[in-house]
Write a protein that holds these residues in place. Structure first.
Motif, mmCIF file in Angstrom:
data_model
loop_
_atom_site.group_PDB
_atom_site.id
_atom_site.type_symbol
_atom_site.label_atom_id
_atom_site.label_comp_id
_atom_site.label_asym_id
_atom_site.label_seq_id
_atom_site.Cartn_x
_atom_site.Cartn_y
_atom_site.Cartn_z
ATOM 1 N N VAL A 1 56.749 82.749 28.082
ATOM 2 C CA VAL A 1 57.591 83.739 27.404
ATOM 3 C C VAL A 1 58.936 83.135 27.025
ATOM 4 C CG1 VAL A 1 58.874 85.879 27.737
ATOM 5 C CG2 VAL A 1 56.463 85.749 28.419
ATOM 6 N N LEU A 2 59.569 82.434 27.972
ATOM 7 C CA LEU A 2 60.875 81.835 27.685
ATOM 8 C C LEU A 2 60.770 80.772 26.595
ATOM 9 C CD1 LEU A 2 62.368 81.475 31.280
ATOM 10 C CD2 LEU A 2 63.096 83.068 29.487
ATOM 11 N N LEU B 1 61.626 78.921 20.981
ATOM 12 C CA LEU B 1 61.052 78.344 19.766
ATOM 13 C C LEU B 1 61.193 79.291 18.577
ATOM 14 C CD1 LEU B 1 57.868 76.624 21.242
ATOM 15 C CD2 LEU B 1 60.008 75.546 20.506
ATOM 16 N N ARG B 2 61.123 80.584 18.811
ATOM 17 C CA ARG B 2 61.327 81.526 17.709
ATOM 18 C C ARG B 2 62.737 81.398 17.142
ATOM 19 N NH1 ARG B 2 58.258 87.168 19.667
ATOM 20 N NH2 ARG B 2 56.134 86.390 19.275
ATOM 21 N N ARG B 3 63.709 81.188 18.005
ATOM 22 C CA ARG B 3 65.074 81.014 17.509
ATOM 23 C C ARG B 3 65.188 79.738 16.688
ATOM 24 N NH1 ARG B 3 68.850 82.989 22.637
ATOM 25 N NH2 ARG B 3 67.790 85.010 22.906
ATOM 26 N N LYS B 4 64.538 78.675 17.140
ATOM 27 C CA LYS B 4 64.586 77.415 16.406
ATOM 28 C C LYS B 4 63.842 77.520 15.075
ATOM 29 C CE LYS B 4 65.000 74.362 20.431
ATOM 30 N NZ LYS B 4 64.370 73.250 21.199
ATOM 31 N N ALA B 5 62.837 78.394 15.021
ATOM 32 C CA ALA B 5 62.028 78.540 13.797
ATOM 33 C C ALA B 5 62.699 79.411 12.745
ATOM 34 C CB ALA B 5 60.669 79.133 14.155
ATOM 35 N N ALA B 6 63.748 80.118 13.125
ATOM 36 C CA ALA B 6 64.399 81.056 12.196
ATOM 37 C C ALA B 6 64.830 80.344 10.919
ATOM 38 C CB ALA B 6 65.603 81.702 12.870
ATOM 39 N N GLY B 7 64.435 80.896 9.792
ATOM 40 C CA GLY B 7 64.775 80.321 8.506
ATOM 41 C C GLY B 7 63.882 79.175 8.088
ATOM 42 N N ARG B 8 62.956 78.801 8.939
ATOM 43 C CA ARG B 8 62.092 77.656 8.631
ATOM 44 C C ARG B 8 60.681 78.066 8.244
ATOM 45 N NH1 ARG B 8 61.657 72.046 12.120
ATOM 46 N NH2 ARG B 8 60.253 70.980 10.674
ATOM 47 N N VAL B 9 60.128 79.043 8.958
ATOM 48 C CA VAL B 9 58.785 79.534 8.650
ATOM 49 C C VAL B 9 58.853 81.046 8.493
ATOM 50 C CG1 VAL B 9 57.613 77.651 9.856
ATOM 51 C CG2 VAL B 9 58.177 79.735 11.098
ATOM 52 N N PRO B 10 57.962 81.633 7.679
ATOM 53 C CA PRO B 10 58.068 83.066 7.394
ATOM 54 C C PRO B 10 57.750 83.967 8.566
ATOM 55 C CG PRO B 10 56.103 82.135 6.376
ATOM 56 C CD PRO B 10 56.894 80.987 6.905
ATOM 57 N N PHE B 11 57.035 83.443 9.574
ATOM 58 C CA PHE B 11 56.667 84.273 10.717
ATOM 59 C C PHE B 11 57.490 83.932 11.952
ATOM 60 C CE2 PHE B 11 53.476 80.902 9.979
ATOM 61 C CZ PHE B 11 53.687 80.093 11.089
ATOM 62 N N ALA B 12 58.718 83.423 11.754
ATOM 63 C CA ALA B 12 59.546 82.981 12.878
ATOM 64 C C ALA B 12 59.822 84.102 13.873
ATOM 65 C CB ALA B 12 60.863 82.411 12.365
ATOM 66 N N GLU B 13 60.030 85.324 13.398
ATOM 67 C CA GLU B 13 60.476 86.408 14.263
ATOM 68 C C GLU B 13 59.444 86.788 15.317
ATOM 69 O OE1 GLU B 13 62.208 90.977 13.900
ATOM 70 O OE2 GLU B 13 62.020 89.703 12.112
ATOM 71 N N ASP B 14 58.159 86.745 14.958
ATOM 72 C CA ASP B 14 57.135 87.117 15.932
ATOM 73 C C ASP B 14 56.044 86.061 16.042
ATOM 74 O OD1 ASP B 14 55.943 87.433 13.502
ATOM 75 O OD2 ASP B 14 55.261 89.486 13.835
ATOM 76 N N GLY B 15 56.347 84.818 15.659
ATOM 77 C CA GLY B 15 55.355 83.750 15.674
ATOM 78 C C GLY B 15 55.155 83.134 17.044
ATOM 79 N N LEU B 16 54.080 82.373 17.153
ATOM 80 C CA LEU B 16 53.787 81.602 18.353
ATOM 81 C C LEU B 16 53.773 80.128 17.971
ATOM 82 C CD1 LEU B 16 50.910 83.741 19.933
ATOM 83 C CD2 LEU B 16 53.372 83.842 20.408
ATOM 84 N N PHE B 17 54.393 79.289 18.806
ATOM 85 C CA PHE B 17 54.570 77.879 18.490
ATOM 86 C C PHE B 17 54.438 77.032 19.744
ATOM 87 C CE2 PHE B 17 57.461 80.581 16.091
ATOM 88 C CZ PHE B 17 57.161 80.278 14.772
ATOM 89 N N THR B 18 54.151 75.750 19.548
ATOM 90 C CA THR B 18 54.433 74.744 20.560
ATOM 91 C C THR B 18 55.626 73.947 20.041
ATOM 92 O OG1 THR B 18 53.077 72.944 19.648
ATOM 93 C CG2 THR B 18 51.954 74.576 21.062
ATOM 94 N N ALA B 19 56.313 73.234 20.918
ATOM 95 C CA ALA B 19 57.496 72.484 20.492
ATOM 96 C C ALA B 19 57.129 71.417 19.468
ATOM 97 C CB ALA B 19 58.179 71.859 21.706
ATOM 98 N N ASP B 20 56.052 70.675 19.728
ATOM 99 C CA ASP B 20 55.645 69.624 18.797
ATOM 100 C C ASP B 20 55.218 70.203 17.455
ATOM 101 O OD1 ASP B 20 56.194 67.646 20.580
ATOM 102 O OD2 ASP B 20 54.115 67.290 21.187
ATOM 103 N N ALA B 21 54.479 71.310 17.490
ATOM 104 C CA ALA B 21 54.016 71.911 16.239
ATOM 105 C C ALA B 21 55.190 72.396 15.401
ATOM 106 C CB ALA B 21 53.064 73.060 16.527
ATOM 107 N N LEU B 22 56.189 72.979 16.042
ATOM 108 C CA LEU B 22 57.352 73.461 15.297
ATOM 109 C C LEU B 22 58.152 72.295 14.732
ATOM 110 C CD1 LEU B 22 59.128 75.741 14.307
ATOM 111 C CD2 LEU B 22 60.307 75.710 16.507
ATOM 112 N N GLN B 23 58.258 71.231 15.502
ATOM 113 C CA GLN B 23 59.003 70.064 15.028
ATOM 114 C C GLN B 23 58.391 69.507 13.750
ATOM 115 O OE1 GLN B 23 58.870 66.310 17.350
ATOM 116 N NE2 GLN B 23 61.102 66.368 17.286
ATOM 117 N N GLN B 24 57.065 69.525 13.648
ATOM 118 C CA GLN B 24 56.405 68.967 12.478
ATOM 119 C C GLN B 24 56.197 70.000 11.372
ATOM 120 O OE1 GLN B 24 53.250 66.189 13.305
ATOM 121 N NE2 GLN B 24 52.247 66.551 11.354
ATOM 122 N N ALA B 25 56.443 71.265 11.658
ATOM 123 C CA ALA B 25 56.185 72.316 10.670
ATOM 124 C C ALA B 25 57.045 72.120 9.422
ATOM 125 C CB ALA B 25 56.460 73.688 11.279
ATOM 126 N N THR B 26 56.456 72.328 8.267
ATOM 127 C CA THR B 26 57.154 72.201 6.993
ATOM 128 C C THR B 26 58.092 73.382 6.790
ATOM 129 O OG1 THR B 26 55.147 71.187 6.108
ATOM 130 C CG2 THR B 26 56.817 71.870 4.525
#
Length: 394
Positions: A53-54, A59-84
């Motif tokens: 959960v933490l 990761l959702r905060r880091k994804a903000a403005g980067r992917v369209p589903f940042a607010e309720d998305g699920l990520f791994t750290a590596d996947a988010l780092q490589q996400a376009t």
């Protein structure tokens, strides 16, 4: 590497209890100083999955403005780092005219931008479960990118830039999957491969078109296009995107006739995508600019292009530290941006030695013209952008 999610973690995060936990903890500070209190709060509402959960909230905060589903998305750290970044993914997606098979779909960042009917596959079951959550309208299956499970549609791949031991790599042969393996697996298919802009493109002779893409001044990716996805007659392309929505592109098919002249009123440092794509002369020809030196990417002319950071030249001459110090004192320079290209100069070390004491801010460009080291003292200015720069088509 971040927290290692399990399928059980993903199932919990997608459940009513998991969504409630994420909602109730969304305002946690999540800082180093608050770590202990954050963990206590998460343990109280999600004792069996507090770490997942933490990590998801962070990761959702880091994804903000980067992917369209940042607010309720699920990520791994590596996947988010490589996400376009989404503007780049959306630009790439516009080059496809129908459904696409994303063979390395990960958590779905690229898949979310692709045309309707597109589908994904990946080997990682956890990322696939996250992709099903992030892109609920798309079909995703578990499959090895090197063993095709589709036919009749273009293929998109985004190999991981880490080797089998998890170390970052710049060698295309060590990508997962490797570039040549992808080209062989989809020989005869329309294929697009996203990779790092620092890759040596000579290792991909099968690519019919190489496109370098920048966003807000930072080069974000190279895309290797093959067969029907490539533009006939275009070997290299630079595409420059802005968060404002403006964009433009230039290709190796454009004219490249530009002169080499001494410094004029303005100095222009082309966008990194243009430089990396080897299209500096083409960019100069489009905007009526000249090169200072055939091997250096700085351009000069009487009028800078719109929408760029250009440098109005105040003085220029032979570069030496003693003469540079005198020049800066004469112009009362106290804050100095140092740009270097073509010379072995460390800007930070040089700035300390200059011991600036003036009151104005300036930019100095250190480069070479032929064999001569030169310096150009300038004022950096942002030119007025076009209301809407128009992208030239494929």
């Amino acid at each position: 590497m971040g927290y290692e999610f399990s399928l059980d973690d993903v199932a919990h995060l997608r459940s009513d209890a998991g969504r409630a936990a994420l909602s109730s903890l969304a305002d946690l500070p999540l800082t180093d100083a608050s770590r202990l209190s954050d963990v206590r709060a998460a343990r109280a509402v999600a004792p069996g999955h507090f770490a997942a959960v933490l990590e998801t909230l962070l990761l959702r905060r880091k994804a903000a403005g980067r992917v369209p589903f940042a607010e309720d998305g699920l990520f791994t750290a590596d996947a988010l780092q490589q996400a376009t970044a989404h503007p780049v993914a959306a630009h790439r997606a516009r080059r496809f005219t129908g459904p696409v098979h994303d063979v390395t779909c990960s958590v779905g960042a690229d898949l979310a931008a692709l045309p309707p009917g597109s589908f994904g596959s990946d080997l990682d079951p956890v990322r696939l479960a996250m992709a099903r959550h992030n892109v609920p309208g798309a079909a995703v299956v578990r499959a090895d990118a090197l063993h095709p499970v589709s036919r009749g549609v273009p293929v998109l791949a985004d190999p991981a830039r880490r080797d089998s031991a998890g170390r970052r790599t710049w060698r295309p042969a060590d990508f997962l999957p490797p570039l040549d393996g992808l080209a062989a697996a989809y020989e005869g298919r329309d294929l697009a491969v996203k990779c790092s802009p620092g890759v040596d493109f000579a290792v991909a002779p099968w690519a019919d078109e190489v496109e370098l893409v920048s966003l807000d001044g930072a080069v974000r990716e190279a895309c290797l296009w093959t067969r029907g996805l490539a533009t006939p007659g275009v070997a290299r392309r630079a595409t420059v995107l802005s968060s404002s929505g403006a964009e433009w592109t230039i290709t190796s098919a454009d004219p490249d006739d530009c002169p080499v002249t001494p410094p004029a009123e303005w100095l222009v440092d082309p966008d990194g995508a243009v430089v990396r794509a080897g299209l500096v002369r083409h960019y100069a020809a489009r905007h009526g600019l000249a090169q200072l030196d055939e091997r250096i990417a700085y351009l000069t002319g009487p009028t800078p292009p719109p929408g760029v950071r250009a440098f109005r030249v105040l003085e220029h001459g032979h570069y030496g530290e003693k003469s540079l110090k005198a020049l800066l004192r004469a112009h009362d320079v106290g804050r100095l941006e140092i740009l270097v290209r073509g010379l072995d100069v460390d800007p930070n070390a040089l700035r300390r030695r200059l011991k600036l004491g003036g009151s104005v801010e300036r930019t100095v460009v250190l480069t070479r013209i032929g064999r001569e080291p030169v310096c150009l003292l300038a004022v950096a200015e942002r030119t007025q952008p076009l209301e809407q720069e128009v992208a030239h088509g494929r």
